[in-house]
Every structure is written in structure tokens, then in C-alpha cells.
Design an enzyme around this catalytic site. Structure first.
Site: not given
Ligand SMILES: NC(=O)c1ccc[n+]([C@@H]2O[C@H](COP(=O)([O-])OP(=O)(O)OC[C@H]3O[C@@H](n4cnc5c(N)ncnc54)[C@H](O)[C@@H]3O)[C@@H](O)[C@H]2O)c1
Ligand SMILES: *[C@@H]1O[C@H](CO)[C@@H](O)[C@H](O)[C@H]1NC(C)=O
Ligand SMILES: *[C@@H]1O[C@H](CO)[C@@H](O)[C@H](O)[C@H]1NC(C)=O
Ligand SMILES: *[C@@H]1O[C@H](CO)[C@@H](O)[C@H](O)[C@H]1NC(C)=O
Length: 246
Positions: A10-11, A13-14, A36, A155-157, A190
Site C-alpha cells: 500500500v503506498t 500508507a503513512g 510511504d 489534480y483533477a487532470a 484526512t
Molecule cells: N481525502 C480525500 O478527500 C480524497 C478524496 C479523493 C481522493 N483522494 C486520494 O486518496 C489518496 C489518499 O489520500 P489521503 O487523503 O489519505 O491523503 P494523505 O495526505 O492523508 O496521505 C497521503 C500519503 O501519501 C504519501 N506520499 C506523498 N507523496 C508520496 C510519494 N511520492 N511516494 C510515496 N508516498 C507519498 C504522504 O507522505 C502521505 O502519507 C490520494 O491519492 C488522494 O488523492 C483523497
């Protein structure tokens, strides 16, 4: 224990959705590599879950070198690559088009789109080489790919690109027994959403039929389903998990 005997990576993951996903995949019996860029955060995820089924690993998904190392690590450590790959690493750098810098465009592209491509390509190749059947890849898109919010062009793209790449990967990998699906979360509580201005958040809540943000576990449950063979005929799908927001 529908994932007993399976190995997952899982990427992201932090934090947020990635962290919740590690917890639920481990609950369902999988061993999980918690990857992560922020190793401390991945270590915290493993510590929170508190069993030895979750292993933290530093991975930068935007780097081929780093992703290739992660593949090699899993093969050295477990004698086989993961059969479950969840791409949850993602970032935002919001801004209106006329103000969006080249750096903010490139950074979001590198993590969200190129990162998902590298992870999938490298891990799918290893699965095929190791004759892993019943593989499952889950890519994280976003409902933003369909809402087309002003201020989120970069982001959207990338998130629309994730849907497109997922559909193509599903067609290319089906014959190897590897399913590829994308999830489009709505607004999930989050750290990523903490930076969204209060006014925008209130607007989203008004437009969401459920009238609340989602919890990371509510996304992770759908990921756990897609990772398991309960979803054995779901392939090339883009599943909205938004509380009805669209
Ligand atoms: N939170 C939302 O509302 C939401 C909505 C739609 C989509 N998403 C998508 O879901 C996914 C997770 O979002 P989240 O809300 O858990 O985000 P988050 O910011 O809580 O967590 C993202 C994690 O990704 C890690 N990360 C960033 N760049 C990295 C890299 N280059 N290599 C490895 N790890 C990296 C960060 O260190 C962080 O731990 C994302 O792809 C986000 O775009 C989130
Ligand atoms: C991973 O292993 C492969 C095959 O053994 C090798 O070609 C590749 O260079 C390795 N990657 C890294 C980053 O060490
Ligand atoms: C995997 O898929 C094959 C068919 O593609 C199936 O026969 C098998 O039961 C599946 N499950 C496992 C755990 O291998
Ligand atoms: C999504 O998943 C597939 C399948 O593994 C992969 O090939 C594709 O590049 C991934 N990435 C994106 C950005 O969709």
C-alpha cells in the site's frame, strides 16, 4: 480472513486512506508492506496496527529507482511479489490556472499519475514473472476528476488520467489474471482535506446527500473488497465512494 496468505503493498500508507487500508487488509489476514515517502509515518502506521503483519518501507512512487527497489525488497523478503497493490500516495497543490506554477503542476503529475504508472508497471511485471494469478491493483482516483472544480486543474487532470490508465491496464492485464480498478473517493476526513478552505468544505457538505465527510475506513472497506476474490469479476471499474456527491 478472506486475504489470508496474501501479500499486499500500500503506498501513501503513512496517512489517511492508505493507513486505514493497511489496517483493514491486515484485519482480513494479509501481510502488508506499508510504503510511504515519509518512513516515520509508515512506521507509525505499523505501530498503531500493532502486529507483525505490517512492515514499513520508504518508497517514493515518483522515482523508478525507488519503486524498483521496493519490488526487489518484497521478493527478497517474501520470496514473491505482492498480489495486491494499492496506490494511495497522492498530493494536492491547488491554485487557479493563471497562477499555477510549473513546479506545482510537475509535482502533482509526478506523484499522482507517473507514480501510479510506475507502481503498476513494476509490480504487475513482477507478478507476471512470478506467475501470480488473482492479482488485484487498486488505483486511487477522485470524484474531483468528474466534478472539475476550479482551482484543481493539475489534480483533477491527474485523477482523470488515473481512470484512463486503469481502464487500459485492465484490458492489458486481464489475460494474466490481474484485475485493475480505480476508486473515486468523495471528501474524506484526512490530513489532505484539512487544507481545504472552510467555505469550500461547507459547500461540499451541502451538496453531499449524506451531509458529512467520509471516514478513511469507508474507502478502505471498498479497497479490501477489490483486493479480495469476492470481487473476482470486477475489472476496469471506476467506483465512486462519495456519499452520493457528484
Ligand atoms: N481525502 C480525500 O478527500 C480524497 C478524496 C479523493 C481522493 N483522494 C486520494 O486518496 C489518496 C489518499 O489520500 P489521503 O487523503 O489519505 O491523503 P494523505 O495526505 O492523508 O496521505 C497521503 C500519503 O501519501 C504519501 N506520499 C506523498 N507523496 C508520496 C510519494 N511520492 N511516494 C510515496 N508516498 C507519498 C504522504 O507522505 C502521505 O502519507 C490520494 O491519492 C488522494 O488523492 C483523497
Ligand atoms: C532490482 O532487481 C532487478 C533484477 O534483479 C535489477 O535489474 C534491478 O536493477 C534492481 N533494481 C534496483 C533499484 O536495485
Ligand atoms: C485464483 O484464480 C483461479 C482461476 O483463475 C482459481 O481457480 C483459484 O481458485 C483462484 N484462487 C486462488 C487463491 O488461487
Ligand atoms: C493503474 O493501474 C494499472 C494496472 O496496474 C496501471 O498500469 C496504471 O498505469 C495505473 N496507474 C494509473 C495512473 O492509472
Amino acid at each position: 480472513m478472506v486475504l489470508l496468505g496474501k501479500l499486499a503493498i500500500v503506498t501513501g500508507a503513512g496517512s489517511g486512506i492508505g493507513r486505514a487500508t493497511c489496517r483493514l487488509l491486515a484485519r482480513d489476514g494479509a501481510k502488508v508492506i506499508a510504503a510511504d515517502r515519509n518512513l516515520r509515518a509508515a512506521e507509525q502506521t505499523a505501530k498503531d496496527i500493532g502486529n507483525d503483519h505490517v512492515l514499513p518501507l520508504e518508497v517514493n512512487v515518483a522515482s523508478l529507482e525507488s519503486v524498483s527497489k521496493a519490488v526487489n525488497y518484497s521478493i527478497t523478503q517474501f520470496k514473491q511479489p505482492p498480489s495486491i497493490v494499492v496506490n494511495s500516495a497522492g498530493i494536492t497543490r491547488d491554485g487557479y490556472l493563471l497562477k499555477l506554477t510549473e513546479q506545482d503542476y510537475d509535482d502533482v503529475y509526478a506523484v499522482n499519475l507517473k507514480g501510479t504508472f510506475l507502481m503498476t508497471q513494476q509490480f504487475a511485471r513482477a507478478m507476471i514473472e512470478h506467475h501470480i494469478r488473482n492479482g488485484s491493483v487498486v488505483n486511487m482516483s477522485s470524484i474531483v476528476a468528474r466534478l472539475s472544480n476550479p482551482g484543481q486543474a493539475n489534480y483533477a487532470a491527474t485523477k482523470a488520467g488515473v481512470v484512463s490508465l486503469t481502464e487500459i491496464a485492465a484490458k492489458e492485464f486481464g489475460k494474466f489474471g490481474i484485475r485493475v480498478n480505480a476508486i473515486l473517493p468523495g471528501f474524506i476526513d484526512t490530513p489532505m482535506v484539512e487544507v481545504v478552505p472552510e467555505k469550500v468544505k461547507q459547500d461540499v457538505l451541502r451538496r453531499c446527500p449524506m451531509g458529512r465527510l467520509g471516514r478513511p475506513e469507508e474507502i478502505a472497506e471498498v479497497i479490501a473488497f477489490l483486493a479480495s476474490e469476492k470481487s473476482s469479476y470486477v475489472n476496469g471499474a471506476a467506483i465512486e465512494v462519495t456519499g452520493g456527491l457528484n
